[in-house]
Design a protein around this motif. Structure first.
Motif, mmCIF file in Angstrom:
data_model
loop_
_atom_site.group_PDB
_atom_site.id
_atom_site.type_symbol
_atom_site.label_atom_id
_atom_site.label_comp_id
_atom_site.label_asym_id
_atom_site.label_seq_id
_atom_site.Cartn_x
_atom_site.Cartn_y
_atom_site.Cartn_z
ATOM 1 N N ASP A 1 0.840 -1.197 0.000
ATOM 2 C CA ASP A 1 0.000 0.000 0.000
ATOM 3 C C ASP A 1 0.873 1.246 0.000
ATOM 4 O OD1 ASP A 1 -2.143 -1.782 0.288
ATOM 5 O OD2 ASP A 1 -1.959 -1.734 2.480
ATOM 6 N N PRO A 2 0.496 2.295 -0.754
ATOM 7 C CA PRO A 2 1.285 3.531 -0.761
ATOM 8 C C PRO A 2 1.403 4.112 0.641
ATOM 9 C CG PRO A 2 -0.329 3.536 -2.545
ATOM 10 C CD PRO A 2 -0.662 2.360 -1.680
ATOM 11 N N GLY A 3 2.630 4.454 1.036
ATOM 12 C CA GLY A 3 2.854 5.074 2.338
ATOM 13 C C GLY A 3 2.957 4.113 3.503
ATOM 14 N N LEU A 4 2.875 2.782 3.244
ATOM 15 C CA LEU A 4 2.949 1.816 4.340
ATOM 16 C C LEU A 4 4.410 1.454 4.595
ATOM 17 C CD1 LEU A 4 1.621 -0.047 6.389
ATOM 18 C CD2 LEU A 4 1.373 -1.764 4.576
ATOM 19 N N GLN A 5 4.916 1.838 5.764
ATOM 20 C CA GLN A 5 6.274 1.531 6.188
ATOM 21 C C GLN A 5 6.261 1.207 7.674
ATOM 22 O OE1 GLN A 5 8.881 4.807 4.974
ATOM 23 N NE2 GLN A 5 9.807 3.435 3.489
ATOM 24 N N MET A 6 6.911 0.088 8.000
ATOM 25 C CA MET A 6 6.960 -0.348 9.397
ATOM 26 C C MET A 6 8.401 -0.646 9.784
ATOM 27 S SD MET A 6 3.762 -0.281 10.342
ATOM 28 C CE MET A 6 3.812 -1.189 11.889
ATOM 29 N N ALA A 7 8.800 -0.146 10.963
ATOM 30 C CA ALA A 7 10.100 -0.494 11.537
ATOM 31 C C ALA A 7 9.902 -1.735 12.404
ATOM 32 C CB ALA A 7 10.652 0.662 12.359
ATOM 33 N N VAL A 8 10.567 -2.828 12.037
ATOM 34 C CA VAL A 8 10.371 -4.128 12.680
ATOM 35 C C VAL A 8 11.627 -4.475 13.466
ATOM 36 C CG1 VAL A 8 9.783 -6.548 12.330
ATOM 37 C CG2 VAL A 8 8.885 -4.800 10.760
ATOM 38 N N THR A 9 11.443 -4.792 14.734
ATOM 39 C CA THR A 9 12.570 -5.141 15.603
ATOM 40 C C THR A 9 12.333 -6.513 16.221
ATOM 41 O OG1 THR A 9 12.880 -2.807 16.165
ATOM 42 C CG2 THR A 9 13.966 -4.428 17.576
ATOM 43 N N VAL A 10 13.333 -7.391 16.098
ATOM 44 C CA VAL A 10 13.288 -8.679 16.793
ATOM 45 C C VAL A 10 13.994 -8.482 18.135
ATOM 46 C CG1 VAL A 10 14.042 -11.086 16.779
ATOM 47 C CG2 VAL A 10 13.174 -10.028 14.683
ATOM 48 N N ASN A 11 13.220 -8.471 19.204
ATOM 49 C CA ASN A 11 13.770 -8.169 20.527
ATOM 50 C C ASN A 11 14.515 -9.349 21.151
ATOM 51 O OD1 ASN A 11 12.487 -5.527 20.515
ATOM 52 N ND2 ASN A 11 10.568 -6.597 20.945
ATOM 53 N N GLN A 12 13.891 -10.520 21.133
ATOM 54 C CA GLN A 12 14.486 -11.700 21.753
ATOM 55 C C GLN A 12 13.869 -12.970 21.184
ATOM 56 O OE1 GLN A 12 13.439 -12.439 25.877
ATOM 57 N NE2 GLN A 12 11.605 -11.127 25.715
ATOM 58 N N VAL A 13 14.569 -14.072 21.396
ATOM 59 C CA VAL A 13 14.073 -15.396 21.010
ATOM 60 C C VAL A 13 14.082 -16.269 22.271
ATOM 61 C CG1 VAL A 13 14.426 -17.426 19.558
ATOM 62 C CG2 VAL A 13 14.977 -15.148 18.665
ATOM 63 N N VAL A 14 12.936 -16.862 22.589
ATOM 64 C CA VAL A 14 12.815 -17.739 23.762
ATOM 65 C C VAL A 14 12.786 -19.181 23.261
ATOM 66 C CG1 VAL A 14 11.464 -18.316 25.801
ATOM 67 C CG2 VAL A 14 11.513 -15.946 24.965
ATOM 68 N N ASN A 15 13.841 -19.945 23.602
ATOM 69 C CA ASN A 15 13.985 -21.317 23.105
ATOM 70 C C ASN A 15 14.545 -22.227 24.207
ATOM 71 O OD1 ASN A 15 14.306 -23.590 21.486
ATOM 72 N ND2 ASN A 15 16.251 -22.871 20.619
ATOM 73 N N PRO A 16 13.702 -23.096 24.809
ATOM 74 C CA PRO A 16 12.269 -23.285 24.525
ATOM 75 C C PRO A 16 11.432 -22.316 25.353
ATOM 76 C CG PRO A 16 12.996 -24.950 26.061
ATOM 77 C CD PRO A 16 14.208 -24.143 25.720
ATOM 78 N N ALA A 17 10.179 -22.165 24.941
ATOM 79 C CA ALA A 17 9.218 -21.358 25.686
ATOM 80 C C ALA A 17 8.245 -22.270 26.416
ATOM 81 C CB ALA A 17 8.465 -20.433 24.728
ATOM 82 N N SER A 18 7.550 -21.711 27.413
ATOM 83 C CA SER A 18 6.618 -22.501 28.223
ATOM 84 C C SER A 18 5.186 -22.171 27.847
ATOM 85 C CB SER A 18 6.822 -22.208 29.715
ATOM 86 O OG SER A 18 8.158 -22.437 30.091
ATOM 87 N N PRO A 19 4.389 -23.154 27.444
ATOM 88 C CA PRO A 19 2.975 -22.893 27.137
ATOM 89 C C PRO A 19 2.276 -22.278 28.342
ATOM 90 C CG PRO A 19 3.600 -25.068 26.350
ATOM 91 C CD PRO A 19 4.749 -24.568 27.191
ATOM 92 N N ALA A 20 1.393 -21.318 28.093
ATOM 93 C CA ALA A 20 0.698 -20.623 29.179
ATOM 94 C C ALA A 20 -0.325 -21.511 29.875
ATOM 95 C CB ALA A 20 0.034 -19.364 28.635
ATOM 96 N N GLN A 21 -0.907 -22.447 29.167
ATOM 97 C CA GLN A 21 -1.899 -23.349 29.743
ATOM 98 C C GLN A 21 -1.298 -24.756 29.872
ATOM 99 O OE1 GLN A 21 -2.616 -21.611 26.850
ATOM 100 N NE2 GLN A 21 -3.782 -19.912 27.749
#
Length: 222
Positions: free
Chosen positions: A98-118
């Motif tokens: 789309d015209p004018g669509l720009q997003m700054a994307v940052t990968v903050n962290q990677v959790v490996n392994p992660a714990s399911p919430a339920q």
């Protein structure tokens, strides 16, 4: 005095190349001798064919001129955009369709392994859950309205790629469905994957417009 007589009887006109041949007979007054003068016809005009094709417009049956078609110059294919890369913690600005669509994307962290919430939500036997925390900042002029998880792919060391799953994890809030981000606004959330326990995480890829935008960002995880 000699007599010059033009014989009109028995002397045909020879038409050669449009010119007539005239035969004149001259008699002397003594009658003992005579001379004949013959005027030969001019050589016929000859038209030689041209040594090559005529230049200029092409002639057509109705008498009009037709211009020779112009030769088209070969066009070069458009250059492919380079895929921007970064490491974990880095930011890449991506453009959307789309015209004018720009997003700054940052990968903050990677959790490996992660714990399911339920507790009742567990990965399949032999698999584990991992999570990538991503921040999206709208730096363009158009509103971002999309599901961030649709354009996010996780790739392991063997080149296998994985789509996000529906898991929630204890390490952070997951992106929930569609996100609407106005210009100057920011969202942060976890994108969760289920992968084999022995998989080595290698890359994370992200693209706008649910991944259909031409430009993709790539983060190295290992």
């Amino acid at each position: 005095m000699g007599l010059i007589v033009l014989l009109a009887v028995g002397v045909p006109l020879l038409l050669l190349g449009g010119c007539a041949a005239v035969v004149m007979v001259v008699f002397s007054d003594a009658g003992s001798s005579r001379e004949s003068v013959v005027t030969e016809a001019d050589s016929p005009n000859m038209v030689l064919p041209s040594s090559g094709p005529a230049s200029g417009p092409l002639a057509v049956e109705d008498g009009t001129a037709q211009q020779e078609p112009a030769q088209q110059q070969p066009t070069e294919p458009p250059a492919q955009q380079e895929q921007p890369t970064a490491a974990v913690g880095g930011t890449i600005t991506l453009a959307g369709r789309d015209p004018g669509l720009q997003m700054a994307v940052t990968v903050n962290q990677v959790v490996n392994p992660a714990s399911p919430a339920q507790d009742f939500m567990k990965p399949k036997t032999g698999n584990k859950v991992v999570a990538v925390q991503v921040t999206l900042s709208n730096v363009g002029q158009a509103v971002y309205n999309d599901s961030p998880t649709n354009g996010a792919m996780l790739i392991d060391g063997e080149g296998q790629q994985y789509r996000s799953t529906y898991f929630d994890v204890r390490e952070g809030q997951s992106y929930g469905g569609i996100s609407t981000i106005n210009t100057g606004d920011t969202r942060k959330g976890m994108i969760v994957y289920e992968v084999p326990e022995g998989a080595k995480l290698a890359k994370f890829q992200f693209g706008l417009n649910s991944g259909f935008a031409q430009q993709k960002g790539e983060w190295t995880l290992g």
